[in-house]
Design an enzyme around this catalytic site. Sequence first.
Site, PDB file in Angstrom:
ATOM      1  N   TYR A   1      63.165   5.962 -26.383  1.00 54.21           N
ATOM      2  CA  TYR A   1      61.790   5.606 -26.027  1.00 54.21           C
ATOM      3  C   TYR A   1      61.482   4.264 -26.696  1.00 54.21           C
ATOM      4  O   TYR A   1      61.279   4.175 -27.899  1.00 54.21           O
ATOM      5  CB  TYR A   1      60.792   6.668 -26.492  1.00 54.21           C
TER       6      TYR A   1
ATOM      7  N   PHE B   1      56.637  16.824 -18.222  1.00 56.13           N
ATOM      8  CA  PHE B   1      55.763  16.673 -17.059  1.00 56.13           C
ATOM      9  C   PHE B   1      54.893  17.928 -16.824  1.00 56.13           C
ATOM     10  O   PHE B   1      54.730  18.374 -15.681  1.00 56.13           O
ATOM     11  CB  PHE B   1      56.561  16.368 -15.784  1.00 56.13           C
ATOM     12  N   PRO B   2      54.311  18.517 -17.892  1.00 51.46           N
ATOM     13  CA  PRO B   2      53.470  19.703 -17.660  1.00 51.46           C
ATOM     14  C   PRO B   2      52.193  19.367 -16.896  1.00 51.46           C
ATOM     15  O   PRO B   2      51.546  20.267 -16.356  1.00 51.46           O
ATOM     16  CB  PRO B   2      53.146  20.187 -19.081  1.00 51.46           C
ATOM     17  N   LEU B   3      51.856  18.064 -16.831  1.00 50.32           N
ATOM     18  CA  LEU B   3      50.713  17.628 -16.011  1.00 50.32           C
ATOM     19  C   LEU B   3      51.200  16.870 -14.774  1.00 50.32           C
ATOM     20  O   LEU B   3      50.415  16.221 -14.096  1.00 50.32           O
ATOM     21  CB  LEU B   3      49.791  16.712 -16.831  1.00 50.32           C
ATOM     22  N   GLY B   4      52.479  16.953 -14.491  1.00 51.72           N
ATOM     23  CA  GLY B   4      53.043  16.089 -13.455  1.00 51.72           C
ATOM     24  C   GLY B   4      53.408  14.770 -14.110  1.00 51.72           C
ATOM     25  O   GLY B   4      52.881  14.404 -15.162  1.00 51.72           O
TER      26      GLY B   4
ATOM     27  N   PHE C   1      54.608   8.801 -14.251  1.00 54.98           N
ATOM     28  CA  PHE C   1      55.165   7.746 -13.401  1.00 54.98           C
ATOM     29  C   PHE C   1      54.668   7.852 -11.964  1.00 54.98           C
ATOM     30  O   PHE C   1      54.699   6.884 -11.224  1.00 54.98           O
ATOM     31  CB  PHE C   1      56.694   7.813 -13.399  1.00 54.98           C
ATOM     32  N   THR C   2      54.243   9.038 -11.573  1.00 58.51           N
ATOM     33  CA  THR C   2      53.844   9.228 -10.175  1.00 58.51           C
ATOM     34  C   THR C   2      52.454   9.851 -10.045  1.00 58.51           C
ATOM     35  O   THR C   2      52.146  10.526  -9.062  1.00 58.51           O
ATOM     36  CB  THR C   2      54.880  10.109  -9.438  1.00 58.51           C
TER      37      THR C   2
HETATM   38  N1  LIG Z   1      63.765  15.471 -21.269  1.00 58.33           N
HETATM   39  C1  LIG Z   1      63.290  14.569 -20.446  1.00 58.33           C
HETATM   40  O1  LIG Z   1      63.996  14.075 -19.559  1.00 58.33           O
HETATM   41  C2  LIG Z   1      61.866  14.131 -20.576  1.00 58.33           C
HETATM   42  C3  LIG Z   1      61.274  13.398 -19.545  1.00 58.33           C
HETATM   43  C4  LIG Z   1      59.946  13.036 -19.689  1.00 58.33           C
HETATM   44  C5  LIG Z   1      59.227  13.384 -20.808  1.00 58.33           C
HETATM   45  N2  LIG Z   1      59.838  14.096 -21.809  1.00 58.33           N
HETATM   46  C6  LIG Z   1      59.075  14.533 -23.019  1.00 58.33           C
HETATM   47  O2  LIG Z   1      58.075  15.407 -22.593  1.00 58.33           O
HETATM   48  C7  LIG Z   1      56.814  14.983 -23.107  1.00 58.33           C
HETATM   49  C8  LIG Z   1      55.739  15.488 -22.195  1.00 58.33           C
HETATM   50  O3  LIG Z   1      55.843  14.963 -20.906  1.00 58.33           O
HETATM   51  P1  LIG Z   1      54.480  14.584 -20.185  1.00 58.33           P
HETATM   52  O4  LIG Z   1      54.732  14.391 -18.764  1.00 58.33           O
HETATM   53  O5  LIG Z   1      53.344  15.429 -20.604  1.00 58.33           O
HETATM   54  O6  LIG Z   1      54.134  13.371 -20.957  1.00 58.33           O
HETATM   55  P2  LIG Z   1      54.164  11.986 -20.494  1.00 58.33           P
HETATM   56  O7  LIG Z   1      55.199  11.710 -19.478  1.00 58.33           O
HETATM   57  O8  LIG Z   1      54.259  11.389 -21.806  1.00 58.33           O
HETATM   58  O9  LIG Z   1      52.736  11.709 -19.697  1.00 58.33           O
HETATM   59  C9  LIG Z   1      51.630  12.520 -19.641  1.00 58.33           C
HETATM   60  C10 LIG Z   1      50.598  11.839 -18.741  1.00 58.33           C
HETATM   61  O10 LIG Z   1      49.427  12.613 -18.700  1.00 58.33           O
HETATM   62  C11 LIG Z   1      48.337  11.845 -19.211  1.00 58.33           C
HETATM   63  N3  LIG Z   1      47.529  12.769 -19.982  1.00 58.33           N
HETATM   64  C12 LIG Z   1      47.887  13.460 -21.079  1.00 58.33           C
HETATM   65  N4  LIG Z   1      46.867  14.218 -21.506  1.00 58.33           N
HETATM   66  C13 LIG Z   1      45.847  13.998 -20.642  1.00 58.33           C
HETATM   67  C14 LIG Z   1      44.533  14.489 -20.557  1.00 58.33           C
HETATM   68  N5  LIG Z   1      44.033  15.371 -21.433  1.00 58.33           N
HETATM   69  N6  LIG Z   1      43.753  14.054 -19.534  1.00 58.33           N
HETATM   70  C15 LIG Z   1      44.219  13.168 -18.647  1.00 58.33           C
HETATM   71  N7  LIG Z   1      45.456  12.663 -18.674  1.00 58.33           N
HETATM   72  C16 LIG Z   1      46.270  13.069 -19.671  1.00 58.33           C
HETATM   73  C17 LIG Z   1      48.927  10.738 -20.017  1.00 58.33           C
HETATM   74  O11 LIG Z   1      48.090   9.599 -19.990  1.00 58.33           O
HETATM   75  P3  LIG Z   1      47.231   9.134 -21.268  1.00 58.33           P
HETATM   76  O12 LIG Z   1      48.193   8.499 -22.231  1.00 58.33           O
HETATM   77  O13 LIG Z   1      46.255   8.197 -20.680  1.00 58.33           O
HETATM   78  O14 LIG Z   1      46.591  10.341 -21.846  1.00 58.33           O
HETATM   79  C18 LIG Z   1      50.218  10.482 -19.260  1.00 58.33           C
HETATM   80  O15 LIG Z   1      49.955   9.638 -18.161  1.00 58.33           O
HETATM   81  C19 LIG Z   1      56.965  13.467 -23.213  1.00 58.33           C
HETATM   82  O16 LIG Z   1      56.038  12.875 -24.060  1.00 58.33           O
HETATM   83  C20 LIG Z   1      58.386  13.406 -23.755  1.00 58.33           C
HETATM   84  O17 LIG Z   1      58.380  13.669 -25.150  1.00 58.33           O
HETATM   85  C21 LIG Z   1      61.130  14.486 -21.699  1.00 58.33           C
END
Ligand SMILES: NC(=O)c1ccc[n+]([C@@H]2O[C@H](COP(=O)([O-])OP(=O)(O)OC[C@H]3O[C@@H](n4cnc5c(N)ncnc54)[C@H](OP(=O)(O)O)[C@@H]3O)[C@@H](O)[C@H]2O)c1
Length: 298
Positions: free
Chosen positions: A60, A211-214, A217-218
């Site tokens: 990262y 991607f618990p919120l999707g 990136f998309t």
């Molecule tokens: N193993 C893998 O291949 C892989 C791939 C992807 C991610 N990961 C891990 O998984 C974690 C979680 O993934 P993720 O998809 O949640 O995280 P993420 O990819 O870091 O993105 C989460 C998205 O949701 C938004 N968000 C979060 N909380 C919100 C809220 N309360 N209201 C509105 N928007 C909100 C964030 O924007 P804001 O910043 O504006 O809040 C961001 O755009 C990542 O941080 C990473 O550590 C692992």
Amino acid sequence: MTTNTTFPLGDQLVRRIGFGAMQLAGPGVFGPHADLDACRAVLRRAIDLGVDHVDTAQFYGPDVVNELIRDTLHPYPEHLRLVTKVGARRDDEGGWIPSATPADLVDQVEQNLRSLDVERIDLVNLRRFETDAPHLDQAPLDDQLGALAELRDAGKIAAIGVSNVGADTVRRAVETVGIGEVQNAFGLLDRSDREVLDLAGAHGVAYVPFFPLGSAFTGGPAAIAADPTVRAVAAKHDVRATQVALAWVLAQGEHVLLIPGTSSVAHLEENLAVADVALDEEDLAALDAVEQRPVAGH
Ligand SMILES: NC(=O)c1ccc[n+]([C@@H]2O[C@H](COP(=O)([O-])OP(=O)(O)OC[C@H]3O[C@@H](n4cnc5c(N)ncnc54)[C@H](OP(=O)(O)O)[C@@H]3O)[C@@H](O)[C@H]2O)c1
């Protein structure tokens, strides 16, 4: 409904809502974030609010997020569990490249130990490309797991996990080295990994969806906020649509942990407050029927 507030990650209990650090890098998870003070504030607030599980990766930034975590939180609170992942690196333009021979994995664990400034990493996920880029060459799974098991024997990592994998890999990893985590994509709008979620639970292994919120990136969070069923449940409980989606994920099994990512303190606080969102059977049934909109991986 699930009621437990903690679950083992390897041999350590963690709270079911942690923090994913990927959003603390710049656009495309490449380079530094534009607002480093905000990123530091998010990390400090997470610890203040009791977060005991932070998910990160050397790739990262690269380097940027691990160094930010170290510079902000070291010396680490005794209860904090740091989880990283190995198996990829970045090219000069930020492209994601598999880097997963046993020697690569050992090298990346050493890099994580150095950048996080720890003697042992609590859990290291083997990041494969089975689910998002299966056309890429995969190093032999047993060789990869064997390299991580040797590092575990040497005391450099406490537990092994697997990421972006299918059910066969989970079964093989459970049988051969034993694992503490499966980290795959899963959320309300993309439930295609249900089989692996259930399989992890059957083995007592934590399932930690990204991607618990999707996908950020998309536009995943926006799609959730626009869904009429999610909005109706959110209005009923007087909470945000994103909180409903995260509470639904949490309700899929007592072994499911959350690591939502954000660079906003307000979003972090909302995400941690999901522990208090009590969806009832009627809510869960309505949400189970929400149309799926799978997102591509990064
Ligand atoms: N193993 C893998 O291949 C892989 C791939 C992807 C991610 N990961 C891990 O998984 C974690 C979680 O993934 P993720 O998809 O949640 O995280 P993420 O990819 O870091 O993105 C989460 C998205 O949701 C938004 N968000 C979060 N909380 C919100 C809220 N309360 N209201 C509105 N928007 C909100 C964030 O924007 P804001 O910043 O504006 O809040 C961001 O755009 C990542 O941080 C990473 O550590 C692992």
